[in-house]
Design a protein around this motif. Structure first.
Motif, PDB file in Angstrom:
ATOM      1  N   ILE A  59       0.840  -1.200   0.000  1.00 42.98           N
ATOM      2  CA  ILE A  59       0.000   0.000   0.000  1.00 42.98           C
ATOM      3  C   ILE A  59       0.878   1.254   0.000  1.00 42.98           C
ATOM      4  CG2 ILE A  59      -1.806   1.255   1.222  1.00 42.98           C
ATOM      5  CD1 ILE A  59      -2.705  -1.359  -0.099  1.00 42.98           C
ATOM      6  N   ALA A  60       2.043   1.174   0.652  1.00 40.58           N
ATOM      7  CA  ALA A  60       2.971   2.302   0.632  1.00 40.58           C
ATOM      8  C   ALA A  60       3.476   2.552  -0.789  1.00 40.58           C
ATOM      9  CB  ALA A  60       4.141   2.034   1.580  1.00 40.58           C
ATOM     10  N   VAL A  61       3.838   1.484  -1.493  1.00 41.17           N
ATOM     11  CA  VAL A  61       4.262   1.608  -2.892  1.00 41.17           C
ATOM     12  C   VAL A  61       3.127   2.172  -3.737  1.00 41.17           C
ATOM     13  CG1 VAL A  61       4.924   0.281  -4.953  1.00 41.17           C
ATOM     14  CG2 VAL A  61       6.021  -0.190  -2.748  1.00 41.17           C
ATOM     15  N   LEU A  65       3.562   5.538  -5.921  1.00 42.73           N
ATOM     16  CA  LEU A  65       3.410   5.545  -7.376  1.00 42.73           C
ATOM     17  C   LEU A  65       2.210   6.388  -7.807  1.00 42.73           C
ATOM     18  CD1 LEU A  65       4.308   1.866  -8.311  1.00 42.73           C
ATOM     19  CD2 LEU A  65       5.568   3.936  -8.871  1.00 42.73           C
ATOM     20  N   TRP A  66       1.177   6.381  -7.003  1.00 48.35           N
ATOM     21  CA  TRP A  66       0.049   7.267  -7.261  1.00 48.35           C
ATOM     22  C   TRP A  66       0.544   8.715  -7.292  1.00 48.35           C
ATOM     23  CZ3 TRP A  66      -4.558   7.875  -3.299  1.00 48.35           C
ATOM     24  CH2 TRP A  66      -5.486   8.786  -3.804  1.00 48.35           C
ATOM     25  N   GLY A  67       1.334   9.073  -6.301  1.00 44.81           N
ATOM     26  CA  GLY A  67       1.847  10.440  -6.246  1.00 44.81           C
ATOM     27  C   GLY A  67       2.833  10.741  -7.359  1.00 44.81           C
ATOM     28  N   THR A 112       0.624  -5.947  -7.842  1.00 44.36           N
ATOM     29  CA  THR A 112      -0.789  -5.678  -8.141  1.00 44.36           C
ATOM     30  C   THR A 112      -1.338  -4.528  -7.293  1.00 44.36           C
ATOM     31  OG1 THR A 112      -1.473  -7.395  -6.553  1.00 44.36           O
ATOM     32  CG2 THR A 112      -1.192  -8.057  -8.855  1.00 44.36           C
ATOM     33  N   GLY A 113      -1.333  -4.711  -5.973  1.00 43.77           N
ATOM     34  CA  GLY A 113      -1.868  -3.683  -5.093  1.00 43.77           C
ATOM     35  C   GLY A 113      -1.000  -2.447  -5.017  1.00 43.77           C
ATOM     36  N   GLY A 114       0.292  -2.604  -5.326  1.00 46.12           N
ATOM     37  CA  GLY A 114       1.203  -1.465  -5.278  1.00 46.12           C
ATOM     38  C   GLY A 114       1.352  -0.779  -6.620  1.00 46.12           C
ATOM     39  N   LEU A 115       2.002  -1.465  -7.574  1.00 44.04           N
ATOM     40  CA  LEU A 115       2.354  -0.852  -8.854  1.00 44.04           C
ATOM     41  C   LEU A 115       1.123  -0.567  -9.721  1.00 44.04           C
ATOM     42  CD1 LEU A 115       4.566  -0.018 -10.896  1.00 44.04           C
ATOM     43  CD2 LEU A 115       4.581  -2.385 -11.690  1.00 44.04           C
ATOM     44  N   ILE A 116       0.309  -1.601 -10.005  1.00 47.19           N
ATOM     45  CA  ILE A 116      -0.795  -1.438 -10.954  1.00 47.19           C
ATOM     46  C   ILE A 116      -1.879  -0.515 -10.385  1.00 47.19           C
ATOM     47  CG2 ILE A 116      -2.587  -2.616 -12.268  1.00 47.19           C
ATOM     48  CD1 ILE A 116      -0.787  -5.082 -12.356  1.00 47.19           C
ATOM     49  N   VAL A 117      -2.283  -0.760  -9.132  1.00 44.72           N
ATOM     50  CA  VAL A 117      -3.299   0.107  -8.536  1.00 44.72           C
ATOM     51  C   VAL A 117      -2.770   1.527  -8.394  1.00 44.72           C
ATOM     52  CG1 VAL A 117      -4.695   0.564  -6.472  1.00 44.72           C
ATOM     53  CG2 VAL A 117      -4.491  -1.767  -7.338  1.00 44.72           C
ATOM     54  N   PHE A 353       1.939  14.914  -5.221  1.00 42.35           N
ATOM     55  CA  PHE A 353       3.067  13.988  -5.065  1.00 42.35           C
ATOM     56  C   PHE A 353       3.672  14.125  -3.676  1.00 42.35           C
ATOM     57  CE2 PHE A 353       7.670  12.945  -6.375  1.00 42.35           C
ATOM     58  CZ  PHE A 353       7.515  11.610  -6.039  1.00 42.35           C
ATOM     59  N   GLY A 354       3.762  15.364  -3.177  1.00 47.24           N
ATOM     60  CA  GLY A 354       4.218  15.558  -1.801  1.00 47.24           C
ATOM     61  C   GLY A 354       3.309  14.858  -0.815  1.00 47.24           C
ATOM     62  N   HIS A 355       2.004  14.948  -1.062  1.00 50.64           N
ATOM     63  CA  HIS A 355       1.017  14.249  -0.229  1.00 50.64           C
ATOM     64  C   HIS A 355       1.299  12.754  -0.211  1.00 50.64           C
ATOM     65  CE1 HIS A 355      -2.922  12.407   0.665  1.00 50.64           C
ATOM     66  NE2 HIS A 355      -3.279  13.550   1.226  1.00 50.64           N
ATOM     67  N   GLN A 356       1.601  12.194  -1.378  1.00 50.21           N
ATOM     68  CA  GLN A 356       1.787  10.754  -1.473  1.00 50.21           C
ATOM     69  C   GLN A 356       3.138  10.276  -0.950  1.00 50.21           C
ATOM     70  OE1 GLN A 356      -1.505  10.618  -1.668  1.00 50.21           O
ATOM     71  NE2 GLN A 356      -1.028   8.593  -2.477  1.00 50.21           N
TER      72      GLN A 356
END
Length: 411
Positions: A59-61, A65-67, A112-117, A353-356
Motif C-alpha cells: 500500500i505504501a508503494v 506511485l500514485w503520487g 498488483t496492489g502497489g504498482l498497478i493500482v 506527489f508531496g502528499h503521497q
C-alpha cells in the motif's frame, strides 16, 4: 457585436452540471474503493502467513506511485484531454484491485496492489477530476466546486468501506476484491463526460508551456511550502486509513468497528470538505490550512492519550473526518488562485506527489514499526508533531495572484 441566443445559457449551465456530476462520481469511486484496502490487511496477512509489513509495503508503494504518476497524468490531461487519462486509469485501477485477490506472495501483492493500482489511481484521480471542474466553473464559485468534489469523494468512503466489509463477511476477501475492482471500472464509463482540455489564452495574452508553468511554480516560495505541507496530510490520512482497523482489533474491539470507523471518517469528511470549500471562498486559505493541521494534532493526541473504547473510536473518527480532506479545497484552491486554472492538473498533481510521499512513509512506518515494537505509538506521535509543523509551514504563504506580463510588454 453579436450576442449568443437566449437558449445558449441553459445549455452552458447543463454542460457545466454534467461535468460537476461526473467529476464528483469519479471522486466517489476513486476514494471509496481505495479507502477500503485497510480492511484487507488482517485477512490477507493471516491467509498468506505475512507480517503486517508485507501488506503495508504494498500500500505504501501504491501511494508513492500514485503520487509520482499524478503530475504526469495531470500533464497528459492538460495536453491531450481528461477523458483519455481517466479511461486508462480506471482500467488499471480495476485490474490491479481484482488481481490482488490472487496475489499470494509479497512480490505479487506489491506488483498488483502497489504498482498497478498506484498507476491506476494516478490516472483516475480526484486531482484530475477537480481540475476538469475548475476549468468550467466561474472563479467566484471555484472553491465551492472543489469542496463539493472533495466532499463527494468522501461520501464514497462512507458508502463503499462498509460495503467492502459486507462483501468480505458475505463472500470472503478474495471475492470482495473482485467486486470492489468492478466498482473502480465505472470510472472509465464516466470518463467521456469529462472530455476536454484547458483553452489557450486569448490573442495577446500571456502563454506558457507546461515546463514554463512548472518552473514558475517552483520559483514561488508558497508553492514549495504547499508541497511540504501536503506531505503531512498524506502521512496522516494514509496511516490512519490503512492501520486504524488493525489498531482497533489490537485493542480488543470488533473488526466491524474498524470498518464503521473508516465509514464514519468518510461521512464527516463530507461535512468537513464541503465546509472547507465554502470557507476557502470567503477567508484566507493559508490560515484555514494552518487551523486544520493544528486541530488534527490535538485530535490525534487526545485519541492516543485517552482510554480506547467504542465511544472514543467513534468520536475520533467523526473529529478526524471533519479534518480529513478539508485540506484539499484550500490547497487546490491556492494553486488555482496563485497560478490560474490552465495547468492546475499538472501543478496540483506535483503538490499531490508531496502528499503521497507522506502517505508512503505513514503506511510503511506503521507496518515496520508495528512489527518491530508491537505498537503504533511512535507513528501516532509523529503525526502529532507533523501536524504542528504543517500549521507553521502554511502561515507565511503569499496568497496573491501571480501577475504576468505579456511577452511583448515585458521586452
Amino acid at each position: 457585436m453579436s450576442t449568443a441566443p437566449p437558449s445558449s445559457a441553459p445549455a452552458v449551465r447543463n454542460a457545466v452540471l454534467v461535468v460537476i456530476v461526473a467529476a464528483c462520481m469519479v471522486g466517489l469511486l476513486n476514494f471509496g474503493v481505495r479507502a477500503g484496502f485497510g480492511l484487507f490487511l488482517e485477512p490477507m496477512s493471516a491467509a498468506n502467513g505475512w507480517g503486517r509489513e508485507v501488506f503495508a509495503t504494498a500500500i505504501a508503494v501504491q501511494n508513492l506511485l500514485w503520487g509520482a504518476g499524478q503530475p504526469f497524468a495531470g500533464a497528459i490531461a492538460d495536453r491531450f484531454g481528461t477523458a483519455r487519462v481517466l479511461v486508462a486509469g480506471g482500467f488499471l485501477y480495476a485490474a490491479g484491485t481484482m488481481l490482488m485477490a490472487v496475489s499470494t506472495t509479497p512480490t505479487a501483492i506489491t506488483l498488483t496492489g502497489g504498482l498497478i493500482v498506484g498507476m491506476g489511481l494516478a490516472g483516475s484521480s480526484f486531482a484530475i477530476a477537480l481540475a476538469a471542474m475548475a476549468r468550467v466553473v466561474p472563479e467566484e464559485k471555484r472553491s465551492w466546486a472543489l469542496g463539493l468534489g472533495t466532499a463527494t469523494g468522501s461520501l464514497g468512503q462512507f458508502l463503499l468501506v462498509p460495503l467492502g466489509q459486507g462483501f468480505i463477511s458475505a463472500y470472503g476477501w478474495q471475492t470482495a476484491l473482485v467486486l470492489m475492482g468492478s466498482l473502480a471500472l465505472l470510472i472509465a464509463v464516466l470518463a467521456p463526460a469529462l472530455k476536454g482540455k484547458p483553452a489557450k489564452p486569448a490573442a495577446g495574452g500571456f502563454d506558457q508551456s507546461i515546463g514554463e508553468a512548472v518552473r514558475e511554480a517552483f520559483a514561488h516560495r508558497g508553492y514549495v511550502l504547499l508541497f511540504f505541507g501536503f506531505f503531512v496530510c498524506g502521512f496522516h490520512v494514509a496511516f490512519i486509513q490503512t492501520h486504524l482497523p488493525a489498531y482497533i482489533v489490537d485493542k480488543g474491539l470488533s473488526p466491524a468497528l474498524g470498518a464503521w470507523a473508516l465509514g464514519l471518517v468518510g461521512l464527516f469528511n463530507v461535512i468537513g470538505a464541503y465546509s472547507a470549500g465554502l470557507l476557502a471562498g470567503r477567508y484566507s486559505k493559508k490560515y484555514l490550512l494552518s487551523i486544520i493541521y493544528v486541530t488534527r494534532a490535538v485530535v490525534i493526541a487526545a485519541f492516543v492519550l485517552l482510554p480506547i473504547s467504542t465511544a472514543s473510536v467513534l468520536v475520533f473518527s467523526a473529529a478526524i473526518g471533519l479534518l480529513w480532506l478539508s485540506t484539499v479545497p484550500p490547497t487546490s484552491g491556492l494553486v488555482a488562485q496563485i497560478f490560474g486554472p490552465r495547468y492546475m492538473a499538472t501543478l496540483f498533481g506535483i503538490v499531490f506527489f508531496g502528499h503521497q510521499i507522506g502517505a508512503f512513509l505513514g503506511v510503511w512506518m506503521g507496518g515496520v514499526l508495528y512489527d518491530a515494537t508491537g505498537s503504533y505509538d511512535i507513528v501516532w506521535w509523529s503525526g502529532v508533531a507533523l501536524g504542528i509543523v504543517a500549521a507553521l509551514l502554511h502561515w507565511p504563504i503569499d496568497e496573491r495572484k501571480l501577475v504576468r506580463l505579456p511577452a511583448a510588454a515585458a521586452e
